[in-house]
Scaffold this motif. Structure first.
Motif, PDB file in Angstrom:
ATOM      1  N   HIS A  59      -3.523 -11.310  -4.204  1.00 43.47           N
ATOM      2  CA  HIS A  59      -4.612 -10.487  -3.674  1.00 43.47           C
ATOM      3  C   HIS A  59      -5.426 -11.347  -2.710  1.00 43.47           C
ATOM      4  O   HIS A  59      -6.136 -12.247  -3.137  1.00 43.47           O
ATOM      5  CB  HIS A  59      -5.492  -9.995  -4.825  1.00 43.47           C
TER       6      HIS A  59
ATOM      7  N   CYS B 129      -8.134 -11.032  -1.105  1.00 40.58           N
ATOM      8  CA  CYS B 129      -9.585 -11.055  -1.227  1.00 40.58           C
ATOM      9  C   CYS B 129     -10.050 -11.739  -2.507  1.00 40.58           C
ATOM     10  O   CYS B 129     -11.216 -12.097  -2.622  1.00 40.58           O
ATOM     11  CB  CYS B 129     -10.144  -9.630  -1.176  1.00 40.58           C
TER      12      CYS B 129
ATOM     13  N   HIS C 196      -4.803 -15.616   0.550  1.00 42.38           N
ATOM     14  CA  HIS C 196      -5.276 -15.091   1.831  1.00 42.38           C
ATOM     15  C   HIS C 196      -4.572 -15.734   3.019  1.00 42.38           C
ATOM     16  O   HIS C 196      -4.600 -15.198   4.123  1.00 42.38           O
ATOM     17  CB  HIS C 196      -6.801 -15.230   1.938  1.00 42.38           C
TER      18      HIS C 196
ATOM     19  N   TYR D 202      -0.844 -13.315   2.361  1.00 43.92           N
ATOM     20  CA  TYR D 202      -0.772 -11.880   2.112  1.00 43.92           C
ATOM     21  C   TYR D 202      -1.855 -11.134   2.915  1.00 43.92           C
ATOM     22  O   TYR D 202      -2.935 -11.672   3.180  1.00 43.92           O
ATOM     23  CB  TYR D 202      -0.939 -11.578   0.626  1.00 43.92           C
TER      24      TYR D 202
ATOM     25  N   ARG E 122      -4.117  -7.364   3.771  1.00 46.07           N
ATOM     26  CA  ARG E 122      -4.777  -6.244   3.113  1.00 46.07           C
ATOM     27  C   ARG E 122      -5.099  -5.196   4.161  1.00 46.07           C
ATOM     28  O   ARG E 122      -5.013  -5.423   5.361  1.00 46.07           O
ATOM     29  CB  ARG E 122      -6.044  -6.695   2.397  1.00 46.07           C
TER      30      ARG E 122
ATOM     31  N   HIS F   6      -7.928  -1.589   4.751  1.00 44.15           N
ATOM     32  CA  HIS F   6      -8.928  -0.643   4.277  1.00 44.15           C
ATOM     33  C   HIS F   6      -8.708   0.689   4.981  1.00 44.15           C
ATOM     34  O   HIS F   6      -8.334   0.706   6.156  1.00 44.15           O
ATOM     35  CB  HIS F   6     -10.349  -1.130   4.597  1.00 44.15           C
TER      36      HIS F   6
ATOM     37  N   THR G 276      -1.465   4.124   5.358  1.00 42.28           N
ATOM     38  CA  THR G 276      -1.140   3.071   4.388  1.00 42.28           C
ATOM     39  C   THR G 276       0.363   2.833   4.326  1.00 42.28           C
ATOM     40  O   THR G 276       0.830   1.677   4.327  1.00 42.28           O
ATOM     41  CB  THR G 276      -1.673   3.439   3.001  1.00 42.28           C
TER      42      THR G 276
ATOM     43  N   MET H 279       1.563  -7.023   3.357  1.00 44.86           N
ATOM     44  CA  MET H 279       0.419  -6.279   2.859  1.00 44.86           C
ATOM     45  C   MET H 279       0.601  -5.971   1.378  1.00 44.86           C
ATOM     46  O   MET H 279       1.602  -5.414   0.974  1.00 44.86           O
ATOM     47  CB  MET H 279       0.242  -4.979   3.652  1.00 44.86           C
ATOM     48  N   THR H 280      -0.378  -6.343   0.566  1.00 44.77           N
ATOM     49  CA  THR H 280      -0.288  -6.124  -0.877  1.00 44.77           C
ATOM     50  C   THR H 280      -1.390  -5.231  -1.417  1.00 44.77           C
ATOM     51  O   THR H 280      -1.270  -4.716  -2.533  1.00 44.77           O
ATOM     52  CB  THR H 280      -0.362  -7.461  -1.642  1.00 44.77           C
ATOM     53  N   VAL H 281      -2.470  -5.050  -0.648  1.00 44.26           N
ATOM     54  CA  VAL H 281      -3.672  -4.428  -1.191  1.00 44.26           C
ATOM     55  C   VAL H 281      -4.191  -3.336  -0.273  1.00 44.26           C
ATOM     56  O   VAL H 281      -4.320  -3.547   0.940  1.00 44.26           O
ATOM     57  CB  VAL H 281      -4.783  -5.484  -1.394  1.00 44.26           C
TER      58      VAL H 281
ATOM     59  N   GLY I 182      -7.605  -1.058   0.053  1.00 46.67           N
ATOM     60  CA  GLY I 182      -8.964  -0.900  -0.445  1.00 46.67           C
ATOM     61  C   GLY I 182      -9.696   0.210   0.278  1.00 46.67           C
ATOM     62  O   GLY I 182      -9.446   0.483   1.451  1.00 46.67           O
TER      63      GLY I 182
ATOM     64  N   CYS J  75      -7.797  -0.947  -4.650  1.00 40.98           N
ATOM     65  CA  CYS J  75      -9.108  -1.545  -4.879  1.00 40.98           C
ATOM     66  C   CYS J  75     -10.201  -0.636  -4.332  1.00 40.98           C
ATOM     67  O   CYS J  75      -9.959   0.171  -3.433  1.00 40.98           O
ATOM     68  CB  CYS J  75      -9.233  -2.896  -4.183  1.00 40.98           C
TER      69      CYS J  75
END
Length: 502
Positions: free
Chosen positions: A42, A44, A50, A53, A55, A57, A99, A109-111, A113, A144
């Motif tokens: 993750h 973040c 970081h 990986y 992320r 939004h 997404t 990309m793993t997350v 949010g 998240c």
């Protein structure tokens, strides 16, 4: 002078024993295995992750239920890089397709949010419709949410239903009198409540929601905005309180105070903290709480690695034209993630606990300890020094000592060299970049031109392009060793040799 690491072979000049380079996993090392498994990839929550990986939004939550003096939401802005800003609002269906498109295009990309541009839990229908669909269609993506916490207690049950095991709460105070200086009002039970009373309700809801989440085994990170003269002397107490209630990570962020953003604080001239002030507070809080120092205060529609934004590649019109085979993309993503994990495992196999660099004889003889040095790094990710000085939009800041290199923040800059005809007009931008590096004694990058090299040296910052494509921590320790060898560090204390430091 020959340098060795206690219990290890001598370190060649300019080299680095793996055990002296610091462990980027120290931030998570104290956590139980089940929690480390949740956060290890993750970006973040894990400083190491970081570098590798990505992320994203999605901007499905325009409304907010509180007003903050440091916030000004914008829904169609492509230029500002701060929370509360997006290029375009999305429907849940658009967010889902975006997404899937990003995850298929950027397999690191793993997350996913939801962080605004308002508050996700003030927009529950849109937020949970997005989460419900993604938990079914993209089960390999972590979900998240980031919230101010006012509506959190009533949302915990729904959050727990959708495989959401990471929540960030922004908690700037636990004292209502301080809160009244930050929040002019909250919207609570169909009424706007101002001042201390509004702050009391917000704080009560935040603390109740935090306790409910941790009781469910949901990981909680707490964000706090450092506002000089308002809550800066109070945030150490905040850190103690939220740790006692189960939060596992605290992210103290600097106030973004530029007037052009149109926030109340910005217009009224409230200053943001200096990097040294922020670091001092983070160091103070670290005794009570693990500190996150790699936060980039991302836009509410950020896409990519931390520190980069690829959102323009995935605008609504572009994703509508994409054909996505997500089951096939999941196979590719799994292969990419396996390669990253293998690389990290190999890296960890070479690392032991960080140990003191040995400068004098062994056998209990006195040795000298040298002061820490603040260094800056230009990187495009992957844990490497792999970016040209003139192409960097930000620099990572590390504090380097004999026991290792620890990331302590980052410095955002304007792009000094864009590679076109505007490069000749870059003097002012270069000066801004050098000011952003204030306090750093060395800056490491893959390449650097003559003009910035000269100006950096004049400013007392030593440029270094000798470690291109090397691992960041190893390169930083090599430079630190060279500084010791060359007599550039004054010893600050006499100590007795120890076998290692924990």
């Amino acid at each position: 002078m020959e340098l060795t690491v206690l219990g290890q072979e001598p370190v060649a000049k300019g080299g680095c024993s793996s055990s002296s380079c610091g462990s980027t996993d120290d931030q998570l090392g104290h956590l139980p295995e089940n929690i480390r498994e949740k956060v290890h990839n993750h970006p973040c929550y894990s400083e190491e992750a970081h570098h590798y990986y990505a992320r994203m939004h999605v901007a499905v939550a325009p409304a907010c239920n509180i007003q903050c003096h440091y916030c000004n939401r914008k829904y169609d802005c492509a230029n500002e890089s701060r929370p509360g800003v997006v290029s375009e609002l999305l429907t849940p269906d658009q967010a889902i397709k975006k997404t899937l498109a990003v995850a298929a295009t950027i397999p690191q990309m793993t997350v996913l949010g939801i962080a605004g541009p308002g508050d996700p839990l003030a927009n529950p229908e849109k937020t949970f419709a997005t989460f419900r669909a993604l938990s079914e269609q993209a089960p390999d993506i972590k979900l998240c949410v980031s919230t101010n916490g006012l509506a959190l207690p009533e949302s915990v049950d729904e959050l727990a239903k959708h495989n959401i095991d990471h929540v960030t709460i922004t908690i700037n105070c636990v004292d209502p009198e301080i809160g009244a200086k930050i929040y002019p009002w909250i919207f609570w039970k169909n009424r706007r409540i101002k001042g201390i009373k509004g702050a009391e309700i917000l704080i009560e809801q935040q603390q109740k929601g935090l306790e409910m989440l941790t009781a469910r085994g949901i990981l909680v990170k707490v964000n706090s905005v450092m506002i000089p003269g308002v809550n800066d002397k109070h945030l150490a107490e905040v850190s103690k309180v939220v740790k006692a209630k189960g939060a596992f990570l605290h992210n103290v962020m600097p106030l973004i105070a530029e007037a052009e953003h149109g926030t109340f604080y910005g217009v009224m001239g409230q200053r943001g903290p200096e990097p040294s002030e922020l670091k001092e507070l983070q160091d103070q809080c670290e005794g009570d709480m693990n500190m996150m120092r790699h936060c980039r205060q991302c836009r509410a529609d950020a896409v990519g690695l931390l520190g980069e934004d690829r959102g323009s590649e995935f605008s609504v019109d572009k994703i509508e034209e994409m054909e996505i085979n997500y089951p096939e993309a999941m196979i590719m993503r799994a292969e990419v993630h396996a390669k990253i994990e293998a690389e990290l495992a190999e890296k960890k196999a070479k690392q032991n606990k960080p140990q003191l660099i040995q400068l004098e004889g062994l056998g209990g003889k006195p040795r000298k300890t040298y002061r820490p040095v603040l260094m800056a790094v230009a990187t495009q990710g992957g844990g490497l020094i792999n970016q040209h000085f003139g192409h960097a939009k930000e620099f990572l800041r590390y504090e380097v000592t004999e026991s290792g290199a620890k990331m302590v923040g980052h410095a955002k800059t304007d792009l000094y060299c864009s590679g076109d005809d505007t490069c000749g007009e870059a003097e002012t931008t270069l000066q801004k970049t050098i000011r952003a590096l204030d306090g750093c004694e060395v800056v490491l990058c893959s390449k650097i031109g003559y003009e910035p090299w000269s100006m950096l040296e004049t400013a007392g910052i030593q440029p270094n392009g000798e470690h291109a494509m090397e691992a960041i921590e190893e390169a930083l320790m090599a430079v630190y060793q060279e500084m010791i060898e060359n007599g550039k560090l004054d010893d600050v204390a006499e100590t007795v040799n120890r076998q290692a430091i924990a």
